[in-house]
Design a protein around this motif. Structure first.
Motif, PDB file in Angstrom:
ATOM      1  N   ILE A   1       0.838  -1.206   0.000  1.00 45.85           N
ATOM      2  CA  ILE A   1       0.000   0.000   0.000  1.00 45.85           C
ATOM      3  C   ILE A   1       0.873   1.255   0.000  1.00 45.85           C
ATOM      4  CG2 ILE A   1      -1.657   1.357   1.346  1.00 45.85           C
ATOM      5  CD1 ILE A   1      -2.830  -1.278   2.349  1.00 45.85           C
ATOM      6  N   ASN A   2       1.949   1.212   0.777  1.00 44.70           N
ATOM      7  CA  ASN A   2       2.819   2.382   0.892  1.00 44.70           C
ATOM      8  C   ASN A   2       3.495   2.724  -0.433  1.00 44.70           C
ATOM      9  OD1 ASN A   2       4.335   4.380   2.631  1.00 44.70           O
ATOM     10  ND2 ASN A   2       6.053   3.187   1.858  1.00 44.70           N
ATOM     11  N   ILE A   3       3.783   1.712  -1.239  1.00 47.43           N
ATOM     12  CA  ILE A   3       4.459   1.953  -2.512  1.00 47.43           C
ATOM     13  C   ILE A   3       3.662   2.924  -3.379  1.00 47.43           C
ATOM     14  CG2 ILE A   3       5.082   0.878  -4.721  1.00 47.43           C
ATOM     15  CD1 ILE A   3       6.073  -1.531  -3.170  1.00 47.43           C
ATOM     16  N   TRP A   4       2.352   2.710  -3.464  1.00 50.41           N
ATOM     17  CA  TRP A   4       1.565   3.608  -4.319  1.00 50.41           C
ATOM     18  C   TRP A   4       1.051   4.830  -3.565  1.00 50.41           C
ATOM     19  CZ3 TRP A   4      -3.471   4.803  -3.259  1.00 50.41           C
ATOM     20  CH2 TRP A   4      -4.184   3.943  -2.422  1.00 50.41           C
ATOM     21  N   TRP A   5       0.723   4.680  -2.269  1.00 57.93           N
ATOM     22  CA  TRP A   5       0.180   5.831  -1.545  1.00 57.93           C
ATOM     23  C   TRP A   5       1.246   6.897  -1.302  1.00 57.93           C
ATOM     24  CZ3 TRP A   5      -3.603   8.739  -1.119  1.00 57.93           C
ATOM     25  CH2 TRP A   5      -3.760   9.638  -0.063  1.00 57.93           C
ATOM     26  N   ASP A   6       2.489   6.478  -1.085  1.00 55.91           N
ATOM     27  CA  ASP A   6       3.570   7.439  -0.879  1.00 55.91           C
ATOM     28  C   ASP A   6       3.709   8.355  -2.089  1.00 55.91           C
ATOM     29  OD1 ASP A   6       5.400   8.534   0.799  1.00 55.91           O
ATOM     30  OD2 ASP A   6       6.985   7.080   0.437  1.00 55.91           O
ATOM     31  N   ARG A   7       3.562   7.776  -3.270  1.00 61.01           N
ATOM     32  CA  ARG A   7       3.635   8.581  -4.492  1.00 61.01           C
ATOM     33  C   ARG A   7       2.375   9.425  -4.682  1.00 61.01           C
ATOM     34  NH1 ARG A   7       6.636   4.172  -5.067  1.00 61.01           N
ATOM     35  NH2 ARG A   7       8.505   4.188  -6.385  1.00 61.01           N
ATOM     36  N   CYS A   8       1.239   8.839  -4.351  1.00 57.96           N
ATOM     37  CA  CYS A   8      -0.030   9.560  -4.527  1.00 57.96           C
ATOM     38  C   CYS A   8      -0.100  10.808  -3.656  1.00 57.96           C
ATOM     39  CB  CYS A   8      -1.205   8.636  -4.203  1.00 57.96           C
ATOM     40  SG  CYS A   8      -1.535   7.386  -5.455  1.00 57.96           S
ATOM     41  N   GLU A   9       0.301  10.681  -2.393  1.00 56.10           N
ATOM     42  CA  GLU A   9       0.181  11.840  -1.505  1.00 56.10           C
ATOM     43  C   GLU A   9       1.160  12.937  -1.903  1.00 56.10           C
ATOM     44  OE1 GLU A   9       2.644  12.571   0.811  1.00 56.10           O
ATOM     45  OE2 GLU A   9       3.804  10.721   0.952  1.00 56.10           O
ATOM     46  N   LYS A  10       2.298  12.566  -2.448  1.00 55.98           N
ATOM     47  CA  LYS A  10       3.227  13.598  -2.909  1.00 55.98           C
ATOM     48  C   LYS A  10       2.715  14.264  -4.184  1.00 55.98           C
ATOM     49  CE  LYS A  10       7.256  11.922  -0.498  1.00 55.98           C
ATOM     50  NZ  LYS A  10       6.386  11.248   0.489  1.00 55.98           N
ATOM     51  N   CYS A  11       2.003  13.510  -4.997  1.00 55.98           N
ATOM     52  CA  CYS A  11       1.347  14.112  -6.160  1.00 55.98           C
ATOM     53  C   CYS A  11       0.251  15.077  -5.711  1.00 55.98           C
ATOM     54  CB  CYS A  11       0.755  13.026  -7.054  1.00 55.98           C
ATOM     55  SG  CYS A  11       1.974  12.069  -7.981  1.00 55.98           S
ATOM     56  N   LEU A  12      -0.439  14.730  -4.629  1.00 58.01           N
ATOM     57  CA  LEU A  12      -1.469  15.624  -4.092  1.00 58.01           C
ATOM     58  C   LEU A  12      -0.859  16.933  -3.611  1.00 58.01           C
ATOM     59  CD1 LEU A  12      -3.713  13.135  -2.060  1.00 58.01           C
ATOM     60  CD2 LEU A  12      -4.305  14.323  -4.175  1.00 58.01           C
TER      61      LEU A  12
ATOM     62  N   LEU B   1      10.900  15.891  -8.676  1.00 57.67           N
ATOM     63  CA  LEU B   1      12.157  15.177  -8.435  1.00 57.67           C
ATOM     64  C   LEU B   1      12.035  14.235  -7.239  1.00 57.67           C
ATOM     65  CD1 LEU B   1      14.832  17.950  -9.082  1.00 57.67           C
ATOM     66  CD2 LEU B   1      14.579  15.802 -10.332  1.00 57.67           C
ATOM     67  N   ILE B   2      11.342  14.692  -6.197  1.00 60.18           N
ATOM     68  CA  ILE B   2      11.124  13.825  -5.031  1.00 60.18           C
ATOM     69  C   ILE B   2      10.367  12.567  -5.454  1.00 60.18           C
ATOM     70  CG2 ILE B   2       9.889  13.603  -2.842  1.00 60.18           C
ATOM     71  CD1 ILE B   2      10.488  16.541  -2.309  1.00 60.18           C
ATOM     72  N   ILE B   3       9.315  12.763  -6.239  1.00 57.30           N
ATOM     73  CA  ILE B   3       8.515  11.622  -6.702  1.00 57.30           C
ATOM     74  C   ILE B   3       9.365  10.696  -7.565  1.00 57.30           C
ATOM     75  CG2 ILE B   3       6.519  10.942  -8.097  1.00 57.30           C
ATOM     76  CD1 ILE B   3       5.246  13.650  -7.275  1.00 57.30           C
ATOM     77  N   GLY B   4      10.185  11.286  -8.435  1.00 58.82           N
ATOM     78  CA  GLY B   4      11.035  10.479  -9.301  1.00 58.82           C
ATOM     79  C   GLY B   4      12.065   9.677  -8.525  1.00 58.82           C
ATOM     80  N   MET B   5      12.636  10.271  -7.488  1.00 59.26           N
ATOM     81  CA  MET B   5      13.673   9.589  -6.707  1.00 59.26           C
ATOM     82  C   MET B   5      13.110   8.457  -5.856  1.00 59.26           C
ATOM     83  SD  MET B   5      16.206  12.695  -5.515  1.00 59.26           S
ATOM     84  CE  MET B   5      17.444  11.549  -4.896  1.00 59.26           C
ATOM     85  N   MET B   6      11.809   8.402  -5.726  1.00 58.72           N
ATOM     86  CA  MET B   6      11.201   7.316  -4.959  1.00 58.72           C
ATOM     87  C   MET B   6      11.330   5.973  -5.670  1.00 58.72           C
ATOM     88  SD  MET B   6       7.792   9.296  -3.623  1.00 58.72           S
ATOM     89  CE  MET B   6       7.198   7.932  -2.653  1.00 58.72           C
ATOM     90  N   SER B   7      11.708   6.004  -6.933  1.00 61.43           N
ATOM     91  CA  SER B   7      11.877   4.762  -7.696  1.00 61.43           C
ATOM     92  C   SER B   7      13.284   4.184  -7.564  1.00 61.43           C
ATOM     93  CB  SER B   7      11.561   5.016  -9.174  1.00 61.43           C
ATOM     94  OG  SER B   7      10.218   5.439  -9.339  1.00 61.43           O
ATOM     95  N   LEU B   8      14.154   4.857  -6.803  1.00 63.35           N
ATOM     96  CA  LEU B   8      15.498   4.323  -6.586  1.00 63.35           C
ATOM     97  C   LEU B   8      15.438   3.024  -5.786  1.00 63.35           C
ATOM     98  CD1 LEU B   8      17.402   7.627  -5.689  1.00 63.35           C
ATOM     99  CD2 LEU B   8      17.451   6.389  -7.863  1.00 63.35           C
ATOM    100  N   ARG B   9      16.494   2.243  -5.893  1.00 64.00           N
ATOM    101  CA  ARG B   9      16.508   0.934  -5.230  1.00 64.00           C
ATOM    102  C   ARG B   9      16.314   1.067  -3.723  1.00 64.00           C
ATOM    103  NH1 ARG B   9      21.175  -3.166  -6.858  1.00 64.00           N
ATOM    104  NH2 ARG B   9      19.955  -2.956  -8.781  1.00 64.00           N
TER     105      ARG B   9
END
Length: 209
Positions: A101-112, A161-169
């Protein structure tokens, strides 16, 4: 609208704590994740309230100002509460479900946050144009509109950039960039504050420079 010195300091504290965690000088624990998340939540809340306060200067109706202030604060608080309930259990590896859940919600809330930031700045530009330039004839505020229109892309790029860096290993590395991004955004707000003051003191009512 000067930015209080405690807010850049909060970014510095956040960066140091994240670095110590990444270097394994601070072990993972509930209280560590709680503190890091609280520091982050305060940064977000303070930054958006700075934008709101800048906007409220232009709103003559006290009711509208209060709705805007408390509305944004309420929305951000609700999002932050959801993050506390998802992000901390995910980092503590309570279960795979929290992790997923955190994988997608972390990105969603930053998009918000990005969308809210963009909407507030759009509302500010629109209000300046309507109230001060078109209706008030204060052409000198064209400088403010141009600057805000240009600088908003820099501000929003920090969120992107924050959202993009969330895809790092290592999904915690982006947290190290977070204080950098918010320091940039705070400096943008200070620049906006200085420009508003400078333009307001300019006696050239019809100047478009």
């Amino acid at each position: 609208m000067p930015v209080p010195p405690d807010r850049p300091m909060m970014c510095l504290i956040f960066a140091v704590i994240c670095w110590l965690y990444l270097t394994r000088d601070i072990p993972p624990s509930f209280w560590f994740f709680f503190c890091i998340l609280t520091t982050w939540a305060l940064q977000v809340q303070f930054l958006l309230q700075i934008i709101v306060n800048r906007l409220c200067i232009l709103l003559p109706d006290a009711k509208t100002r209060n709705w805007l202030r408390f509305g944004i604060a309420g929305i951000i608080t609700a999002i932050n509460i959801s993050v506390y309930n998802i992000w901390i259990p995910a980092k503590l590896q309570i279960s795979q479900e929290y992790h997923d859940i955190n994988i997608w919600w972390d990105r969603c809330e930053k998009c918000l946050y990005l969308v809210i930031d963009a909407l507030l700045n759009w509302y500010f530009i629109r209000t300046v144009k309507q109230r001060l330039i078109n209706h008030g004839g204060l052409k000198k505020y064209n400088r403010l509109v141009r600057f805000n229109t240009q600088i908003i892309f820099v501000s929003l790029s920090m969120d992107a950039l924050i959202i993009g860096m969330m895809s790092l290993r290592n999904d915690f590395v982006y947290m190290q960039f977070h204080p950098v991004a918010y320091t940039v955004k705070l400096n943008i707000e200070m620049a906006m504050s200085n420009l508003i003051t400078k333009v307001a003191k300019d006696t050239g009512r019809f100047s478009s420079s």
